[in-house]
Design an enzyme around this catalytic site. Structure first.
Site, PDB file in Angstrom:
ATOM      1  N   HIS A 158       0.835  -1.205   0.000  1.00  0.00           N
ATOM      2  CA  HIS A 158       0.000   0.000   0.000  1.00  0.00           C
ATOM      3  C   HIS A 158       0.870   1.257   0.000  1.00  0.00           C
ATOM      4  O   HIS A 158       2.058   1.201   0.312  1.00  0.00           O
ATOM      5  CB  HIS A 158      -0.914   0.031   1.223  1.00  0.00           C
ATOM      6  CG  HIS A 158      -2.090  -0.888   1.115  1.00  0.00           C
ATOM      7  ND1 HIS A 158      -2.037  -2.203   1.501  1.00  0.00           N
ATOM      8  CD2 HIS A 158      -3.353  -0.686   0.640  1.00  0.00           C
ATOM      9  CE1 HIS A 158      -3.214  -2.775   1.287  1.00  0.00           C
ATOM     10  NE2 HIS A 158      -4.034  -1.877   0.754  1.00  0.00           N
ATOM     11  N   LYS A 162      -0.627   4.827   4.547  1.00  0.00           N
ATOM     12  CA  LYS A 162      -1.498   3.868   5.250  1.00  0.00           C
ATOM     13  C   LYS A 162      -1.007   3.677   6.686  1.00  0.00           C
ATOM     14  O   LYS A 162       0.177   3.476   6.927  1.00  0.00           O
ATOM     15  CB  LYS A 162      -1.539   2.523   4.497  1.00  0.00           C
ATOM     16  CG  LYS A 162      -2.555   1.562   5.117  1.00  0.00           C
ATOM     17  CD  LYS A 162      -2.960   0.466   4.152  1.00  0.00           C
ATOM     18  CE  LYS A 162      -3.937  -0.511   4.775  1.00  0.00           C
ATOM     19  NZ  LYS A 162      -5.236   0.122   5.123  1.00  0.00           N
TER      20      LYS A 162
HETATM   21  N1  LIG Z   1     -12.800  -1.222   2.762  1.00  0.00           N
HETATM   22  C1  LIG Z   1     -12.245  -0.738   1.653  1.00  0.00           C
HETATM   23  O1  LIG Z   1     -12.569  -1.121   0.509  1.00  0.00           O
HETATM   24  C2  LIG Z   1     -11.215   0.347   1.800  1.00  0.00           C
HETATM   25  C3  LIG Z   1     -10.887   0.783   3.042  1.00  0.00           C
HETATM   26  N2  LIG Z   1     -10.039   1.844   3.207  1.00  0.00           N
HETATM   27  C4  LIG Z   1      -9.861   2.298   4.575  1.00  0.00           C
HETATM   28  O2  LIG Z   1     -10.540   3.542   4.732  1.00  0.00           O
HETATM   29  C5  LIG Z   1      -9.915   4.320   5.729  1.00  0.00           C
HETATM   30  C6  LIG Z   1      -9.606   5.712   5.196  1.00  0.00           C
HETATM   31  O3  LIG Z   1      -8.640   5.622   4.170  1.00  0.00           O
HETATM   32  P1  LIG Z   1      -8.141   6.925   3.393  1.00  0.00           P
HETATM   33  O4  LIG Z   1      -9.287   7.626   2.765  1.00  0.00           O
HETATM   34  O5  LIG Z   1      -7.008   6.486   2.554  1.00  0.00           O
HETATM   35  O6  LIG Z   1      -7.576   7.790   4.617  1.00  0.00           O
HETATM   36  P2  LIG Z   1      -7.442   9.376   4.739  1.00  0.00           P
HETATM   37  O7  LIG Z   1      -6.533   9.606   5.895  1.00  0.00           O
HETATM   38  O8  LIG Z   1      -7.125   9.971   3.420  1.00  0.00           O
HETATM   39  O9  LIG Z   1      -8.927   9.834   5.140  1.00  0.00           O
HETATM   40  C7  LIG Z   1      -9.515   9.680   6.385  1.00  0.00           C
HETATM   41  C8  LIG Z   1     -10.417  10.870   6.610  1.00  0.00           C
HETATM   42  O10 LIG Z   1     -11.188  10.668   7.791  1.00  0.00           O
HETATM   43  C9  LIG Z   1     -11.256  11.892   8.471  1.00  0.00           C
HETATM   44  N3  LIG Z   1     -11.592  11.678   9.876  1.00  0.00           N
HETATM   45  C10 LIG Z   1     -10.843  11.096  10.841  1.00  0.00           C
HETATM   46  N4  LIG Z   1     -11.489  11.155  12.020  1.00  0.00           N
HETATM   47  C11 LIG Z   1     -12.676  11.790  11.788  1.00  0.00           C
HETATM   48  C12 LIG Z   1     -13.777  12.161  12.612  1.00  0.00           C
HETATM   49  N5  LIG Z   1     -13.789  11.907  13.910  1.00  0.00           N
HETATM   50  N6  LIG Z   1     -14.811  12.807  12.031  1.00  0.00           N
HETATM   51  C13 LIG Z   1     -14.813  13.069  10.699  1.00  0.00           C
HETATM   52  N7  LIG Z   1     -13.804  12.760   9.877  1.00  0.00           N
HETATM   53  C14 LIG Z   1     -12.746  12.118  10.421  1.00  0.00           C
HETATM   54  C15 LIG Z   1      -9.870  12.527   8.272  1.00  0.00           C
HETATM   55  O11 LIG Z   1      -9.879  13.920   8.549  1.00  0.00           O
HETATM   56  C16 LIG Z   1      -9.622  12.186   6.820  1.00  0.00           C
HETATM   57  O12 LIG Z   1     -10.154  13.180   5.962  1.00  0.00           O
HETATM   58  C17 LIG Z   1      -8.687   3.512   6.169  1.00  0.00           C
HETATM   59  O13 LIG Z   1      -9.013   2.757   7.305  1.00  0.00           O
HETATM   60  C18 LIG Z   1      -8.449   2.592   4.978  1.00  0.00           C
HETATM   61  O14 LIG Z   1      -7.738   1.426   5.291  1.00  0.00           O
HETATM   62  C19 LIG Z   1      -9.473   2.479   2.155  1.00  0.00           C
HETATM   63  C20 LIG Z   1      -9.740   2.069   0.880  1.00  0.00           C
HETATM   64  C21 LIG Z   1     -10.624   0.951   0.593  1.00  0.00           C
HETATM   65  O1  LIG Z   2      -5.776   2.113   3.138  1.00  0.00           O
HETATM   66  C1  LIG Z   2      -6.003   1.812   1.936  1.00  0.00           C
HETATM   67  O2  LIG Z   2      -5.648   2.539   1.000  1.00  0.00           O
HETATM   68  C2  LIG Z   2      -6.712   0.559   1.653  1.00  0.00           C
HETATM   69  N1  LIG Z   2      -7.222  -0.084   2.658  1.00  0.00           N
HETATM   70  C3  LIG Z   2      -7.972  -1.287   2.604  1.00  0.00           C
HETATM   71  C4  LIG Z   2      -7.246  -2.366   3.363  1.00  0.00           C
HETATM   72  O3  LIG Z   2      -6.761  -2.100   4.480  1.00  0.00           O
HETATM   73  O4  LIG Z   2      -7.162  -3.488   2.873  1.00  0.00           O
HETATM   74  C5  LIG Z   2      -8.402  -1.670   1.219  1.00  0.00           C
HETATM   75  C6  LIG Z   2      -7.469  -1.290   0.122  1.00  0.00           C
HETATM   76  O5  LIG Z   2      -6.470  -2.243  -0.003  1.00  0.00           O
HETATM   77  C7  LIG Z   2      -6.908   0.119   0.257  1.00  0.00           C
END
Ligand SMILES: NC(=O)C1=CN([C@@H]2O[C@H](COP(=O)(O)OP(=O)(O)OC[C@H]3O[C@@H](n4cnc5c(N)ncnc54)[C@H](O)[C@@H]3O)[C@@H](O)[C@H]2O)C=CC1
Ligand SMILES: O=C(O)C1=N[C@H](C(=O)O)C[C@H](O)C1
Length: 272
Positions: A158, A162
């Protein structure tokens, strides 16, 4: 014609938040009705379209989630574990479907979602893409077919930002491999090798995490035997796959009762 389901995106300024907002605004099946950021964030009070560098879209970023959730049919949440727990309570209060993409939640945190799931549907998955959810099924199948003479390693890569490891996807794949083998992942999981670790234990499922640059998300499940290897691989090149999956989950949840669901339910891939 009745109104399209209204959706609130939490973590609006994040990598996934912005992708979700784009995908929802492009969709003819849902409306963006709210955008949440944490208190003190520079986007709070701004129109989210403008904050993203485009034209106003009439949705002002707020740090008051309950008010926004009350107007919505679904909340899509890719933020951080503690924030997600808070949003789960509020989404349940608003009887909105809560789609959780947040990873890195501990078992204790996951258990705390249960009270919320008694009031409204929660769809949670470490990866919302079709490809990865299919890969979990292939992983289970291959693990069931091969014996312990094939060592299983889950290797994920990643981007440098991350914060959690192993990734949520790696854990899903590890769970699927353990299920295929008829064992509990917690009994065979091997994480964070360093130093004189001793030889690999037969039956262990190992995890390796690579972090660097702008890698969107890559996962290999390696089955390494004597004289041959099988590698099952998923490569994500665009975060839109996760956002489209999350939107699909939000729409799927509209006629579901309270409870906890995952993307296997949403995609109709559940087998007994
Ligand atoms: N399940 C899936 O398919 C996927 C899951 N993810 C997960 O999603 C999460 C976010 O990933 P990214 O967008 O890359 O991170 P990022 O750090 O770019 O975004 C997270 C956002 O959440 C906000 N945030 C944090 N605490 C908050 C609160 N109390 N109230 C409102 N906003 C708050 C932050 O200010 C930030 O804008 C991670 O846990 C990642 O692993 C990411 C991509 C795919
Ligand atoms: O943090 C990310 O970017 C992603 N998080 C998810 C994970 O923890 O597997 C899904 C994806 O791989 C991207």
């Amino acid at each position: 014609m009745s109104e399209l389901p209204g959706i609130v995106v939490t973590g609006a300024s994040g990598r996934m938040g912005q992708m979700l907002i784009r995908i929802i605004r492009e969709s003819d099946r849902a409306r963006l009705v709210g955008a949440i950021e944490r208190s003190g964030h520079e986007w709070v009070g701004q129109d989210v379209g403008r904050a993203m560098g485009g034209a106003d879209c009439g949705v002002i970023v707020t740090d008051e989630p309950l008010e926004a959730f009350a107007k919505a049919q679904a909340v899509i949440d890719f933020t951080a574990p503690e924030a997600t727990l808070e949003f789960a309570k509020l989404a349940a209060q608003a009887r909105a479907v809560h789609v959780i993409g947040t990873t890195g939640m501990s078992d204790e945190q996951i258990a705390k979602l249960e009270p919320a799931a008694r009031h409204a549907p929660i769809v949670r998955a470490g990866n919302m893409s079709l490809g990865v959810n299919l890969l979990t099924q292939l992983t289970r199948q291959v693990a069931a077919a091969l014996g312990e003479e094939f060592d299983i390693e889950v290797i994920e890569a990643h981007h440098r930002h991350k914060v959690d490891a192993p990734s949520g996807t790696a854990l899903m794949l590890g769970e699927a491999a353990a299920e295929g083998r008829g064992v509990a992942l917690e009994d065979v999981s091997d994480r964070g090798r360093d130093g004189i670790t001793g030889a690999r234990k037969p039956g262990d499922i190992g995890f390796v995490a690579v972090r660097g640059g702008d890698i969107v998300g890559e996962h290999d499940v390696l089955f390494a035997g004597e004289g041959e290897r099988i590698i099952l691989r998923h490569v994500a090149t665009d975060r839109a796959i996760f956002a489209r999956g999350a939107l699909r989950a939000a729409l799927w949840g509209q006629d579901k009762g309270p409870g906890q669901y995952d993307m296997i339910d949403v995609l109709g891939l559940r087998r007994d």
